[in-house]
Design a protein around this motif. Structure first.
Motif, mmCIF file in Angstrom:
data_model
loop_
_atom_site.group_PDB
_atom_site.id
_atom_site.type_symbol
_atom_site.label_atom_id
_atom_site.label_comp_id
_atom_site.label_asym_id
_atom_site.label_seq_id
_atom_site.Cartn_x
_atom_site.Cartn_y
_atom_site.Cartn_z
ATOM 1 N N THR A 1 -21.206 35.302 -1.832
ATOM 2 C CA THR A 1 -21.036 33.741 -1.917
ATOM 3 C C THR A 1 -22.085 32.904 -2.482
ATOM 4 N N LYS A 2 -23.364 33.722 -2.330
ATOM 5 C CA LYS A 2 -24.496 32.887 -2.678
ATOM 6 C C LYS A 2 -24.860 32.943 -3.994
ATOM 7 N N PRO A 3 -25.049 31.784 -4.749
ATOM 8 C CA PRO A 3 -25.452 31.797 -6.194
ATOM 9 C C PRO A 3 -26.586 32.816 -6.647
ATOM 10 N N ARG A 4 -26.484 33.328 -7.739
ATOM 11 C CA ARG A 4 -27.353 34.393 -8.340
ATOM 12 C C ARG A 4 -28.525 33.449 -8.704
ATOM 13 N N TRP A 5 -29.521 33.965 -9.245
ATOM 14 C CA TRP A 5 -30.669 33.136 -9.663
ATOM 15 C C TRP A 5 -30.328 32.498 -11.127
ATOM 16 N N ILE A 6 -29.479 33.475 -11.772
ATOM 17 C CA ILE A 6 -29.240 32.790 -13.102
ATOM 18 C C ILE A 6 -28.335 31.809 -13.048
ATOM 19 N N GLU A 7 -27.488 31.459 -11.996
ATOM 20 C CA GLU A 7 -26.633 30.627 -11.875
ATOM 21 C C GLU A 7 -27.347 29.130 -11.247
ATOM 22 N N ASP A 8 -28.494 29.582 -10.491
ATOM 23 C CA ASP A 8 -28.839 28.470 -9.970
ATOM 24 C C ASP A 8 -30.532 28.685 -9.739
ATOM 25 N N PRO A 9 -31.330 28.349 -10.618
ATOM 26 C CA PRO A 9 -32.734 28.944 -10.800
ATOM 27 C C PRO A 9 -33.781 27.907 -10.075
ATOM 28 N N GLN A 10 -33.182 27.010 -9.115
ATOM 29 C CA GLN A 10 -34.155 25.899 -8.859
ATOM 30 C C GLN A 10 -35.203 26.448 -7.747
ATOM 31 N N SER A 11 -34.738 27.374 -7.010
ATOM 32 C CA SER A 11 -35.604 27.870 -6.005
ATOM 33 C C SER A 11 -36.745 28.668 -6.897
ATOM 34 N N LEU A 12 -36.381 29.567 -7.962
ATOM 35 C CA LEU A 12 -37.598 29.986 -8.702
ATOM 36 C C LEU A 12 -38.219 28.939 -9.424
ATOM 37 N N LEU A 13 -37.925 28.050 -9.961
ATOM 38 C CA LEU A 13 -38.667 27.221 -10.569
ATOM 39 C C LEU A 13 -39.645 26.150 -9.682
ATOM 40 N N ARG A 14 -39.224 26.070 -8.314
ATOM 41 C CA ARG A 14 -40.051 25.556 -7.613
ATOM 42 C C ARG A 14 -41.208 26.430 -7.289
ATOM 43 N N MET A 15 -41.170 27.807 -7.236
ATOM 44 C CA MET A 15 -42.050 28.611 -7.073
ATOM 45 C C MET A 15 -42.802 28.556 -8.166
ATOM 46 N N VAL A 16 -42.587 28.691 -9.440
ATOM 47 C CA VAL A 16 -43.317 28.719 -10.779
ATOM 48 C C VAL A 16 -44.337 27.423 -10.800
ATOM 49 N N ARG A 17 -43.632 26.284 -9.963
ATOM 50 C CA ARG A 17 -44.097 24.785 -10.230
ATOM 51 C C ARG A 17 -45.537 25.058 -9.234
ATOM 52 N N GLU A 18 -45.351 25.953 -7.927
ATOM 53 C CA GLU A 18 -46.316 25.994 -7.123
ATOM 54 C C GLU A 18 -47.495 26.933 -7.597
ATOM 55 N N MET A 19 -47.160 27.848 -8.296
ATOM 56 C CA MET A 19 -48.178 28.847 -8.891
ATOM 57 C C MET A 19 -48.792 28.307 -9.984
ATOM 58 N N ALA A 20 -48.271 27.231 -10.824
ATOM 59 C CA ALA A 20 -48.752 26.632 -11.776
ATOM 60 C C ALA A 20 -49.903 25.717 -11.195
ATOM 61 N N VAL A 21 -49.761 25.138 -10.156
ATOM 62 C CA VAL A 21 -50.552 24.130 -9.462
ATOM 63 C C VAL A 21 -51.626 24.885 -8.789
ATOM 64 N N ARG A 22 -51.304 26.045 -8.041
ATOM 65 C CA ARG A 22 -52.621 26.716 -7.241
ATOM 66 C C ARG A 22 -53.139 27.670 -8.372
ATOM 67 N N GLY A 23 -52.444 28.432 -9.177
ATOM 68 C CA GLY A 23 -53.190 29.499 -10.233
ATOM 69 C C GLY A 23 -53.201 30.305 -9.401
ATOM 70 N N PHE A 24 -53.901 31.664 -9.990
ATOM 71 C CA PHE A 24 -54.079 32.874 -9.420
ATOM 72 C C PHE A 24 -55.464 33.448 -9.477
ATOM 73 N N PRO A 25 -56.112 33.781 -8.421
ATOM 74 C CA PRO A 25 -57.674 34.145 -8.391
ATOM 75 C C PRO A 25 -57.613 35.508 -9.430
ATOM 76 N N SER A 26 -56.601 36.137 -9.360
ATOM 77 C CA SER A 26 -56.637 37.431 -10.191
ATOM 78 C C SER A 26 -55.236 37.808 -10.636
ATOM 79 N N ASP A 27 -55.071 39.006 -11.404
ATOM 80 C CA ASP A 27 -53.864 39.452 -11.792
ATOM 81 C C ASP A 27 -53.183 40.157 -10.592
ATOM 82 N N PRO A 28 -51.975 39.953 -10.129
ATOM 83 C CA PRO A 28 -51.611 40.844 -8.576
ATOM 84 C C PRO A 28 -51.620 42.139 -8.986
ATOM 85 N N ARG A 29 -51.195 42.506 -10.276
ATOM 86 C CA ARG A 29 -51.062 43.932 -10.487
ATOM 87 C C ARG A 29 -52.536 44.799 -10.742
#
Length: 231
Positions: free
Chosen positions: A16-44
Motif C-alpha cells: 500500500t506504500k507508494p514506490r520511490w518512482i511514484e513519490d520521490p519526495q523523500s529521496l529528493l529531500r535526502m539529495v538536497r541534504e547531501m548537496a548542502v553538506r557534501g561528502f568528505p570522500s567517496d563512500p565506496r
C-alpha cells in the motif's frame, strides 16, 4: 537512481506504500541534504580502504588461517548479495501489481463502488478477481476497505516487546533505559565499531532523515534496505 531502483520504497514490503518512482519526495529531500553538506570522500572508496585495512590486520595476526578466513569472507559476501537479490526481485513485483490494483480501483470509483482508487489496495486478490469475474458485484466494497484500514491502523498502534522468546512467542520486556552512576544509560545494539561521543538522534523512518545532523549518532527502532539512501 529512480530508473534502476524506483520500484523500491522505505516500507517496501507493504504494497500500500507508494514506490520511490511514484513519490520521490523523500529521496529528493535526502539529495538536497547531501548537496548542502557534501561528502568528505567517496563512500565506496572509503569502504574499500576500511576493508583493505582490516584485511591487512587480520592477515598479520592470523597468517596461517588467512586463506581460510579470506575464503569464508568471500562466501559470506556472496551470500549477502544473493539474499538481497532475492528480496529485490520479490519487491520488484510489487510495482506492476500496484499499477494493476490501482487501475481496478479507478474502475471501481467510476462504478461508484469506491471513493478513491487507493482503497482498492485494501482488497484481497480474491476480492478483485471475484469482481472481475462477475462473482461479486462490488456492493459493500467501500465499507470493507474502511474496516480493513481501521483494523490495520489499530494493529500498527499496538506496542510489542523488543524480544520474542519461548514456544508461545511470549514478549520479553527489554529495558533500554537503566540507571547507572546517577546518569542514565540507553542500551541498544551497536551496528558500527568503535566509540564516539555525540548527540543521539532518534529517527523512526527514512522520511525523517532531514532532521539528522552531521556528526550525530543514528538511533532507530529497526532498519532495512529501504533505509539505504539515508545511510
Amino acid at each position: 537512481f529512480l530508473d534502476e531502483f524506483g520500484y523500491r520504497a522505505a516500507d517496501e514490503i507493504d504494497a500500500t506504500k507508494p514506490r520511490w518512482i511514484e513519490d520521490p519526495q523523500s529521496l529528493l529531500r535526502m539529495v538536497r541534504e547531501m548537496a548542502v553538506r557534501g561528502f568528505p570522500s567517496d563512500p565506496r572508496t572509503a569502504a574499500r580502504q576500511r576493508r583493505e585495512e582490516n584485511e591487512r590486520e587480520i592477515r598479520s595476526r592470523k597468517r596461517l588461517l588467512w586463506p581460510l578466513i579470506q575464503w569464508m569472507a568471500k562466501g559470506l559476501r556472496r551470500g549477502y548479495a544473493i539474499r538481497e537479490l532475492g528480496k529485490s526481485a520479490l519487491v520488484a513485483a510489487i510495482l506492476p501489481t500496484r499499477h494493476i490494483v490501482l487501475e481496478l480501483g479507478r474502475r471501481m470509483v467510476e462504478s461508484k463502488l469506491l471513493d478513491r482508487q487507493e482503497q482498492a489496495l485494501d482488497l484481497t486478490g480474491r476480492d478483485l478477481s471475484d469482481w472481475l469475474d462477475g462473482i461479486w458485484d462490488g456492493r459493500g466494497a467501500r465499507e470493507l476497505c474502511e474496516d480493513r484500514r481501521y483494523r490495520q491502523d489499530t494493529w500498527r498502534r499496538e506496542e510489542i516487546g523488543d524480544v520474542i522468546s519461548g514456544e508461545e512467542g511470549t514478549p520479553v520486556p527489554l529495558s533500554l533505559l537503566e540507571p547507572h552512576s546517577a546518569t542514565w544509560l540507553w542500551r541498544g545494539i551497536a551496528v558500527s565499531p568503535g566509540q564516539v561521543t555525540a548527540i543521539a538522534r532518534v529517527i523512526r523512518s527514512p522520511e525523517e532523515g532531514s532532521e539528522f545532523g552531521e556528526g550525530e549518532i543514528l538511533v532507530a527502532p529497526n532498519t532495512h534496505p529501504g533505509w539505504t539512501p539515508l545511510f
